[in-house]
Every structure is written in structure tokens, then in C-alpha cells.
Design an enzyme around this catalytic site. Structure first.
Site, PDB file in Angstrom:
ATOM      1  CB  SER A   1       3.635  -1.650  13.476  1.00  0.00           C
ATOM      2  OG  SER A   1       2.379  -1.881  12.884  1.00  0.00           O
TER       3      SER A   1
ATOM      4  CG  ASP B   1       0.455   4.115   9.058  1.00  0.00           C
ATOM      5  OD1 ASP B   1      -0.015   3.211   8.346  1.00  0.00           O
ATOM      6  OD2 ASP B   1       1.189   3.910  10.041  1.00  0.00           O
TER       7      ASP B   1
ATOM      8  CG  HIS C   1       2.954   1.052   8.787  1.00  0.00           C
ATOM      9  ND1 HIS C   1       2.273   1.501   9.884  1.00  0.00           N
ATOM     10  CD2 HIS C   1       3.459  -0.162   9.142  1.00  0.00           C
ATOM     11  CE1 HIS C   1       2.335   0.599  10.853  1.00  0.00           C
ATOM     12  NE2 HIS C   1       3.061  -0.415  10.417  1.00  0.00           N
TER      13      HIS C   1
END
Length: 653
Positions: A201, A307, A338
Site C-alpha cells: 500500500s 482491492d 487489500h
């Protein structure tokens, strides 16, 4: 080919280092390695006795305007046995804003320190696993977070320079100090400078951004669920994806010291990222795709196809730009949301990552560059590979909607047809509502569906949907989704774990110390039985029809044409299933609604979907030829509504 060029680079590096490597081989590597070229680093160094130290690297910036150059904290774990003259190690680095505020990984681990300020617990398994194999692990606190000076600027110059300066220091081009305020300096004489960046991320986003600077010494990056352009994290062609901007995010991760000093930077973020959705210089600075031609590092990209935090709109443009510039690439695409690969494919991930770093950082000829480019999760825990991605034979094919027997229930095929369909934006509804009623007239969407397929149809890559619509109001948002209609078992990406369930049992990945365990809770896939799967999405503000960078008010009653970029995917619509295109307004919890509630009329002759089909139009024609009974109209069941969109890249519930 990029891989061939990459091999030449490693061959050159190995040939220059051969004499020195041969002299050290017997002592540095396993006994097998003494009899031939090594293919795998082995855990022969002590983790318990590893050197743990901290330095503060000078970034050359003064983000907090205190009259002093900002220093970023760098925590290091490295093998003590190799801390002798002539022995140098490569570096694996994770630069993160989360080491103190939020934690890393499925168990939200934070850094901990001893009384001397040296790191005790380094989050995740990387140090436990790789330090015994002859690597150093480096955890960098981004500027404005944890023990670093400066201010968080959400993917901008300060964020990227925080990590780039460390790569420069590792390669002898920047200065570091043994304390945050002192004058004693520290040199990285223990490393050869060869660095690989990894992270999920925001951390992976920093890896993308540093690679896009072209910094020398960064040999590879492993971005997991990472952002490639920050505009696309907050907006989709003018349509807001969240109800807040990057200023909220910077405040969330700022250290207390940064909050006290960084008000001016916060205001610059607010001013630079207006909620209008217009493209500004702020977003240009945070667009790494435009600088793909500077990338020297190889890229091993991992992303969840479902995601809905860092959406797969971040995959297609970045991947394509890297390909155009000859960058060596590898990709994993899972069915999760995610989620880190350590939590959806643990053993295979650790093994693959190990071999990747051995190849890229140690120069080991272990064959990973000869393996398929892509691993794709086709069903939960069932993976296939693709020699290249998208596969050869993939061709962009134009599919066109047509009216059906009922309003809003049309067909999808190769031929252009005339006619119109009308729907009214209903911000209370989402893609799950549209798909559930795709075979029935509803006022909130227009659906277009193929006949049941007579053979499998694979879509691989990014799609575009061009829509010509006439609104009744001065504002309008549009959504377009591709849907696989048919029964399946998929990872439940809309559930709390986004496709995984965390168990109580633990597995260990390297040695542990009293303060840093290598043992992590196991997971298993969390699945859902569904009647449909939404597998690609795109959104836009119709006011951005003329310029993707700027929106304008619409004239009610006037037709406008806009093209929506859909998320990259790799999905097979199986024989017997149907492929659907649904066009609607606000996709609840995935985009914000416009200021009005428009009714939109679609001009079907000027509306189309350009999709990446393996086999192209010919494959589509074959798959839609033949006689298969169309199922009776019914309400279809899928995953629950998408969760309220997260505003924090890196966190999931």
C-alpha cells in the site's frame, strides 16, 4: 525483450564481481555453493546476534521549516558475521509512514526499541527471514512520522525523498548521523549498495515513487497493492472516490512533533488537492506513471483484483508504462481485496520472494527470470500462470450494447445498433444491486448481456467504456462495470478480511528473538457462493467529458461523450455463463454522488466497451455462437455491498 536485457545486466555485474565472489564463496555460502555457482542463499548467519542500529539520513529538505535539514530515522538489522572489512551485503528496505501510528501486516505490528534506541521488533518477517541469509533489512520512517523530522506530504517530494535519500546513503551519496540532532556521522561501509524496496500500500507506493526517480542502486521493487498515481486514489476522471482528501491522511499518520510544525504543509495539501476533482500540479508531482521511462529497477507487482481500497486502476497504466520502457516485470493477481500475499499464499510467496531477491540483489542465476511472468488466482487457492501478461493473442475488441425486449435489459455483441436506454441515478444503490437485477427492468441502471457462452472467454488487461449520454441536470456521475453472470465460488472480498480469515495457529518464518517473533497467525481463504461476479469497474464525472483534467457544468438536454477507464483484471467467463456490461450512476460507497440527481439517456449507437479478449473478436464470436438456454430472469445473489471505502492505503478491517 526486457528479460533478455535484464540478463545481460546481471551477467555484466557477475562478471565484474566474479574474482571477489569466488574468494569468499566457501565461507559466505553453503557447502554446496563452494562447488558451483550458488542458486539460493541459506540461513547461515545468526539473527539473535545480528547488529541492530539506527542512523538518521539527511534528506536535504526542510519540510517543517525549522531552519534545519530534515533527517529521517533508519533502523537497520544486519548480519554481524559479515561486519568485517571486504564483506558487503545487499539491502531490503521498507519505507513506511505506519511504523508507529498504525502498524504493519495482518497483526498491526509496530517498531519497538531498547533503552539505547535501537530497534527490537521490526514489523513483518523480512528481517527474521533474510538477515540470516546474508541481507541487511532497513526500516525507514517517512518524514513526519515516528522518529523522523519533516512533514508528511502524501506521496510528494518529501515522502519520496525520505526513501531516495536512504538509497543514496547506502550508495555513498548522502550523509547520515548517529543521532537525530548530533553531528557524528555514519557511513554505510557494510553494504554494496544494491537495494530492493518492498512494501504494501503506502509503503509500496513509496517504492514506485523512488523507482520513478531513476536512483542508482535501487535494483528492484516489490510493490504490493500500491498506488501509481495519487490522483487515481482520490478521484476517477473527476468523480470523487472518498469524502475527504489527502490532508486527512497526512494528519492521520503525522507524528505529534510533525502536527505541531506542519500546519503550512497541511494547508498546501488542502490548496493543491481541491475537491473539484480537477487535475493540478499537486497531482502531477504524485503521478509516477509519467516517469516510468526513468525506472532502472525491476518490478515484482502484487495486487488483489478486488482491492477496493487501492483499486486496480493503479495496475494497468503503471504496468503498461513499464512494459513500454523495457522494465523487467513480474506480477501476481489474487482474488482478494487489500491483502498481503503473506496472508493469501504464504509458503509460495516466501519462496518466490526469496528467489526474486537472490536473483535481483545477489545475482544468483536461479531461473526465476525464465519462469512465467504472471501468476493469477482463478479460484480460491487455485492459481494459473501466464508466460507473459497480458498473454499473447490478447486483442482489444469492441463490444456494443443493443436494446432488448424490456427497458434497460439489453444485449451485448459485436454489431453496432441504434436506440436509447434511460436510467436515473440512485445514490442509495451500488453495483451489487444493479447486478442482482440485471435481467429485470429497474429505473436505476441499463444492463447489456450476452447469450450464455458456448466456450470460455478470457479478458486480460484494461478495458475502456465509451458512453454518450444526455443528462437532465448540470451534474452527473457515471459508473460502468463488467460482470460475470453465473454460479461460482469466489473469495469473499467484501467481508471483513477481504477474502481471508485469520486463524489462531502460527507458522514461523526464520529465527526469533525475545522481542521479535517470526511466528505469525495463519490464514485461510474466506469464500462466498455467488450467482455473479463484478470483475472490473470504472467511474467518471460526465463534466470531465472534454478534458480529463478539468470538469465543467453540463447543459441539460445536451449529449456528451466520455470514456471511462476500467480497472485492469484477468478473468475467465466460463462456458455457460454470460458477460454483462452495466451502465449506471453513483456506485454507492465506491464514488460520491453528484450535487444533483440526473436522469441520463444513453445513445446506444455511440456507446461501446473496448475489452482485452484473448483471441479477440474471433474468440467472442465463437463463444457467443451456438444454442444454450438463457436462464429465466431472477434476483441474483453476490457478495454483500462494498464496504464504505477506506481512506487509508495500507489498512483493512
Amino acid at each position: 525483450m526486457p528479460i533478455r536485457a535484464r540478463r545481460m545486466r546481471f551477467t555484466t555485474w557477475r562478471s565484474l564481481a566474479t574474482a571477489a565472489t569466488a574468494a569468499l564463496m566457501a565461507t559466505l555460502l553453503t557447502p554446496v555453493a563452494a562447488h558451483g555457482a550458488p542458486r539460493e542463499s541459506a540461513p547461515i548467519y545468526s539473527y539473535d546476534n545480528a547488529i541492530r542500529e539506527s542512523v538518521w539520513v539527511d534528506t536535504g529538505l526542510d519540510g517543517d521549516s525549522d531552519g534545519k535539514s530534515d533527517r529521517v530515522a533508519v533502523d537497520i538489522v544486519r548480519p554481524r558475521e559479515l561486519a568485517v572489512p571486504g564483506r558487503k551485503v545487499p539491502v531490503i528496505m521498507d519505507a513506511s509512514p505506519y511504523y508507529s501510528c498504525c502498524g504493519r501486516g495482518n497483526e498491526s505490528q509496530r517498531k519497538t526499541y531498547d533503552a539505547n534506541g535501537d530497534v527490537v521488533q521490526m514489523p513483518l518477517f523480512y528481517d527474521n527471514y533474510f538477515v540470516p541469509r546474508g541481507y541487511a533489512f532497513v526500516g525507514v520512517d517517512l518524514a513526519g512520522t515516528n522518529r523522523s523530522d519533516g512533514c508528511v506530504d502524501v506521496g510528494g517530494r518529501s515522502d519520496i525523498q525520505s526513501a531516495k535519500a536512504v538509497v543514496d546513503w547506502l550508495n555513498g551519496r548522502a550523509k547520515a548521523y548517529t543521532s537525530r540532532t548530533g553531528t557524528a556521522t555514519s557511513k554505510a561501509g557494510w553494504t554494496n549498495g544494491r537495494t530492493g524496496m518492498i512494501g504494501k500500500s503506502w509503503d509500496g507506493t513509496i517504492a514506485n515513487g523512488v523507482a520513478a526517480t531513476g536512483v542508482r542502486g535501487l535494483e528492484t521493487i516489490v510493490p504490493i497493492s500500491a498506488i501509481s498515481s495519487w490522483y487515481d486514489y482520490y478521484f476517477s476522471e473527476g468523480a470523487p472516490l472518498y469524502d475527504s482528501g489527502p490532508d486527512w491522511l497526512s494528519d492521520y499518520v503525522d507524528s505529534p512533533d510533525a502536527r505541531a510544525k506542519c500546519a503550512a504543509v497541511q494547508q498546501k495539501i488542502v490548496d493543491g488537492a481541491p475537491r473539484t476533482g480537477d487535475w493540478t500540479p499537486f497531482w502531477s508531482e504524485r503521478d509516477y506513471v509519467k516517469d516510468a521511462d526513468k525506472v532502472r529497477a525491476s518490478v515484482f507487482l502484487i495486487h488483489g483484483a478486488q482491492d477496493l481500497n487501492v483499486r486496480t486502476q493503479h495496475v494497468g497504466p503503471w504496468w503498461d508504462a513499464l512494459a513500454e520502457n523495457g522494465v523487467d516485470r513480474k506480477i501476481w493477481i489474487s482474488q482478494t481485496g487489500h491483502v498481503d500475499p503473506f496472508d493469501f499464499r504464504r509458503a509460495e510467496w516466501v519462496d518466490t520472494l526469496h528467489r526474486w531477491f537472490d536473483h535481483e540483489l545477489l545475482g544468483y542465476d536461479n531461473g526465476i527470470d525464465d519462469e512465467p511472468m504472471a501468476d493469477i488466482e482463478r479460484h480460491p487457492d487455485q492459481w494459473v500462470t501466464s508466460r507473459v501478461w497480458p498473454p499473447r493473442g490478447t486483442d482489444t475488441t469492441t463490444l456494443r450494447p443493443a436494446k432488448g425486449s424490456a427497458a434497460g435489459v439489453g444485449t451485448l455483441g459485436l454489431d453496432r445498433r441504434s436506440g436509447t436506454e434511460t436510467f436515473t441515478d440512485d445514490p442509495r444503490l451500488s453495483e451489487t444491486d444493479w447486478a442482482a437485477y440485471v435481467d429485470q427492468p429497474t429505473p436505476d441502471k441499463a444492463g447489456f448481456v450476452t447469450k450464455p457462452l458456448t466456450r470460455d472467454l478470457r479478458l486480460s488487461g484494461s478495458s475502456k467504456v465509451t458512453i454518450t449520454a444526455t443528462p437532465t441536470t448540470s451534474t452527473a456521475h457515471l459508473s460502468a462495470v463488467l460482470v460475470d453472470l453465473g454460479p461460482d465460488t469466489i473469495r469473499d472480498y467484501a467481508a471483513a478480511g477481504e477474502g481471508i480469515t485469520t486463524l489462531t495457529d502460527r507458522t514461523c518464518w526464520g529465527p526469533s528473538t525475545t522481542g521479535d517473533s517470526s511466528c505469525f497467525r495463519e490464514t485461510r481463504s474466506k469464500n462466498a457462493d455467488v450467482d455473479y461476479t463484478v470483475f472490473s469497474r470504472g467511474w467518471a464525472d460526465l463534466g470531465n467529458h472534454a478534458f480529463i483534467t478539468k470538469g465543467v457544468p453540463l447543459t441539460p438536454g445536451r449529449a456528451y461523450t466520455i470514456t471511462l477507464d476500467l480497472a485492469a483484471t484477468d478473468h475467465v467467463v466460463p462456458e455457460g455463463h454470460r458477460l454483462a456490461l452495466i451502465v449506471a450512476g453513483t456506485d454507492r460507497d465506491l464514488i460520491d454522488p453528484p450535487s444533483t440527481t440526473p436522469t441520463l439517456t444513453l445513445d446506444l449507437a455511440r456507446t461501446s466497451a473496448r475489452v482485452p479478449l484473448v483471441g479477440g473478436a474471433r474468440a467472442f464470436a465463437k463463444a457467443t455462437t451456438g444454442s444454450v438456454a438463457t436462464p429465466d430472469a431472477s434476483v441474483l445473489d453476490g457478495v454483500r455491498d462494498p464496504r464504505a471505502a477506506l481512506r487509508i492505503p495500507g489498512e483493512s478491517s
